[in-house]
Design a protein around this motif. Sequence first.
Motif, short mmCIF file in Angstrom:
data_model
loop_
_atom_site.label_atom_id
_atom_site.label_comp_id
_atom_site.label_asym_id
_atom_site.label_seq_id
_atom_site.Cartn_x
_atom_site.Cartn_y
_atom_site.Cartn_z
N GLU A 5 0.82 -1.21 0.00
CA GLU A 5 0.00 0.00 0.00
C GLU A 5 0.85 1.26 0.00
O GLU A 5 0.56 2.22 -0.73
CB GLU A 5 -0.93 -0.01 1.22
N LYS A 9 0.77 4.10 -2.92
CA LYS A 9 0.46 5.49 -2.55
C LYS A 9 1.59 6.44 -2.92
O LYS A 9 1.35 7.59 -3.27
CB LYS A 9 0.14 5.61 -1.06
N ARG A 26 -6.48 13.12 -6.80
CA ARG A 26 -5.63 11.94 -6.68
C ARG A 26 -5.42 11.38 -8.08
O ARG A 26 -6.31 10.75 -8.65
CB ARG A 26 -6.26 10.90 -5.76
N ILE A 155 -8.99 3.61 -5.40
CA ILE A 155 -8.98 4.60 -4.32
C ILE A 155 -10.39 4.89 -3.83
O ILE A 155 -11.32 5.02 -4.62
CB ILE A 155 -8.35 5.93 -4.82
N LEU A 177 -7.00 1.36 -1.66
CA LEU A 177 -6.43 2.47 -0.89
C LEU A 177 -7.53 3.42 -0.46
O LEU A 177 -8.53 3.59 -1.15
CB LEU A 177 -5.44 3.25 -1.75
N TYR A 179 -7.87 7.54 1.08
CA TYR A 179 -7.24 8.82 1.41
C TYR A 179 -8.21 9.61 2.25
O TYR A 179 -9.32 9.91 1.81
CB TYR A 179 -6.91 9.61 0.14
#
Length: 182
Positions: A5, A9, A26, A155, A177, A179
């Motif tokens: 991860e 990222k 992103r 994401i 992922l 954020y």
Amino acid sequence: MSYDELYIKSVIRSIPDWPEPGVIFRDVTPVFKDPKAMRMVCDAFIQRYMNTDITHIACIDARGFILGSVVAYQLNLPMVLIRKKGKLPGDTLSQEYNLEYGTAAIEMQTDALQPVAEANVLVFDDLIATGGTVMAALSLINKLGGKVHEVASLIDLPDLMGSQKIQDSNVAVFSLLAYEGL
């Protein structure tokens, strides 16, 4: 899982104030240029969906096409396109939706989920923000008679509540992922 991860990222770019002030965009396009990151991402999705009863992978325009096509190929499943309005030939169904910066519409071809009675669809996108695009995709799949297995994304932006909205509609969400923050 077989992905790092932190490495993935580190490859994704965060671009402040784009496309408007206050938004941190992103940017996943560097993942496509980094073979190690791309392999990690695709392998993680392939491992997750191997040996499931998924019959179709529906990919949302446009970056969802890239990851979804690799997964569909590796799982030997048909890939269904969900495109911006006016981009698909033939008979289509359209669904309007709201997104972070305005409104839009997406479409699917009416024969995309053949055979419909067996269609168990994985919906694929690169990022879940407010959930508007995915909710419109779910609506199209339901209108065509398909069942949604899960929504997959690279994401999730949980602070924008899109993944929660999808889950509240009784559809599971899986993102590699997340954020925090806008």
